[in-house]
Motif scaffolding. Structure first.
Motif, mmCIF file in Angstrom:
data_model
loop_
_atom_site.group_PDB
_atom_site.id
_atom_site.type_symbol
_atom_site.label_atom_id
_atom_site.label_comp_id
_atom_site.label_asym_id
_atom_site.label_seq_id
_atom_site.Cartn_x
_atom_site.Cartn_y
_atom_site.Cartn_z
ATOM 1 N N HIS A 1 4.183 5.177 6.239
ATOM 2 C CA HIS A 1 3.303 5.010 5.049
ATOM 3 C C HIS A 1 2.682 6.838 5.265
ATOM 4 C CE1 HIS A 1 4.671 0.932 3.684
ATOM 5 N NE2 HIS A 1 3.000 1.411 3.437
ATOM 6 N N TYR B 1 0.872 -1.089 0.240
ATOM 7 C CA TYR B 1 -0.168 -0.007 -0.018
ATOM 8 C C TYR B 1 1.059 1.639 -0.530
ATOM 9 C CZ TYR B 1 -3.534 -3.581 1.603
ATOM 10 O OH TYR B 1 -4.204 -4.856 0.698
ATOM 11 N N TRP C 1 3.880 0.989 8.990
ATOM 12 C CA TRP C 1 3.432 1.576 8.295
ATOM 13 C C TRP C 1 3.224 3.282 9.031
ATOM 14 C CZ3 TRP C 1 -0.930 0.969 5.350
ATOM 15 C CH2 TRP C 1 -1.292 0.023 5.456
ATOM 16 N N LEU D 1 -5.090 2.176 0.835
ATOM 17 C CA LEU D 1 -5.910 1.440 2.305
ATOM 18 C C LEU D 1 -6.598 2.359 2.850
ATOM 19 C CD1 LEU D 1 -6.891 -1.215 2.690
ATOM 20 C CD2 LEU D 1 -4.713 -1.004 4.979
ATOM 21 N N GLU E 1 -8.155 0.575 -2.095
ATOM 22 C CA GLU E 1 -8.419 -0.362 -1.220
ATOM 23 C C GLU E 1 -9.677 -0.705 -0.179
ATOM 24 O OE1 GLU E 1 -6.988 -4.360 0.383
ATOM 25 O OE2 GLU E 1 -6.243 -3.616 -1.832
ATOM 26 N N ARG F 1 1.307 2.334 -5.410
ATOM 27 C CA ARG F 1 0.808 1.841 -4.946
ATOM 28 C C ARG F 1 -0.493 2.392 -4.216
ATOM 29 N NH1 ARG F 1 5.131 0.583 -3.681
ATOM 30 N NH2 ARG F 1 5.898 1.593 -1.070
ATOM 31 N N PRO F 2 -1.742 1.319 -3.890
ATOM 32 C CA PRO F 2 -3.391 1.619 -3.760
ATOM 33 C C PRO F 2 -2.910 2.357 -2.227
ATOM 34 C CG PRO F 2 -3.149 -0.254 -4.952
ATOM 35 C CD PRO F 2 -1.819 -0.040 -4.529
#
Length: 237
Positions: free
Chosen positions: A82, A55, A79, A128, A151, A125-126
Motif C-alpha cells: 500500500h 484501505y 500493507w 487510513l 478514515e 478506497r479511504p
C-alpha cells in the motif's frame, strides 16, 4: 561554553538525534521528557489493520503512531504494497523498520504532506490516518475538501508531566517545544521567560503556540536536527 538548550521531548532519550547535532555545533543540550504517552484502544487498531483490502493507503504523522502499530506485532503483508505517507525522517525510518515503504517524508509538516498526497494517484478506497488525540486539523480538513476519502483512527494520547531537570543543568538560553502541548509542561519550569528564547520544531507547532499567546523566537523550517540548528543559529542570543 555554548548556549544551553532544553529540548522538551515526549520522552527523554540519551541518544536523541537533536541533542547530538546541537552538541556537535557547540551548544549544551539537555533532553527533558515532558509527556506521558497513553495508548488508545489497541483492540480497535488491531481490527482496522486486519483489513488492508478496505484501505487505499496509510498516513503516519508521528513516530508514536508507528510505535502503536509495532506494539501489535507482525503487520499483514498486504500493507507493504500500500502507499504509505509519513511526515519527517524519524517517522519514515520507524515505518521502514516495519517493512513499509513510506514516501513524503521531506514534506516536514502535516499540511505539506496533505499537498504531497494530492499530487499522487487518487485512492479508490479511504486512506487510513493513524493519529494522536491532539492531532492538527489541517491535514484531514484539506484532504476531505479535495475529495480524498479518509478514515481516522486515534491510536495514542499524551498527558503532560513536570519535566525532571538534571541537577547539573544551567539555566537555559533556549527552550525548544516539539509540540503545542509541550507548553503545558514548559510553563511549570521555574524560569524567567523574559530571559529565555523559545523555539518551535515547525511552522504548525509555532502557529498553535502563538494562538496560545506564547512568544516564539525561532521556527525550524523542517522538523529535523539540522532544521532546528539552522533556526537557532539564525537568532543571536
Amino acid at each position: 561554553m555554548g548556549s544551553v538548550v532544553f529540548l522538551l521531548r515526549t520522552e527523554a532519550d540519551a541518544e536523541d538525534p537533536f541533542a547530538a547535532v546541537l552538541h556537535a555545533a557547540g551548544y549544551q543540550p539537555f533532553v527533558l521528557g515532558v509527556q506521558e504517552v497513553v495508548w488508545v484502544d489497541p483492540e480497535q487498531l488491531q481490527r482496522v489493520l486486519a483489513h488492508p483490502e478496505a484501505y487505499g493507503g496509510l498516513i503516519l504523522t508521528s513516530p508514536r503512531a508507528v510505535e502503536a502499530v509495532r506494539r501489535l506485532g507482525q503487520l499483514l503483508e498486504a500493507w507493504r504494497t500500500h502507499p504509505v505517507y509519513a511526515v519527517g525522517p524519524r517517522t519514515a525510518e520507524a515505518a521502514r523498520a516495519l517493512g513499509l515503504r513510506p514516501c513524503g517524508q521531506e514534506s516536514g509538516t502535516g499540511i505539506n504532506l496533505a499537498h504531497f498526497i494530492l499530487t499522487q494517484p487518487r485512492p479508490k478506497r479511504p486512506l487510513l490516518f493513524l493519529c494522536g488525540a491532539r492531532r492538527s486539523e489541517e491535514l484531514p480538513v484539506l484532504l476531505r475538501q479535495q475529495g480524498i476519502p479518509l478514515e481516522e483512527c486515534v491510536v495514542y494520547d499524551t498527558r503532560p508531566i513536570i519535566p525532571d531537570v538534571p541537577t547539573a543543568a544551567p539555566l537555559p538560553d533556549w527552550v525548544v517545544l516539539f509540540s503545542p502541548s509541550a507548553w503545558e509542561s514548559a510553563r511549570q519550569l521555574s524560569l524567567d521567560w523574559s530571559r529565555v528564547r523559545i523555539a518551535a520544531i515547525g511552522p504548525t507547532t509555532a502557529q498553535a503556540l502563538r494562538q496560545q499567546q506564547v512568544r516564539v523566537d525561532a521556527v525550524a523550517a523542517k522538523p529535523t536536527p539540522e532544521g532546528l540548528l539552522q533556526a537557532l543559529s539564525a537568532v543571536s542570543v
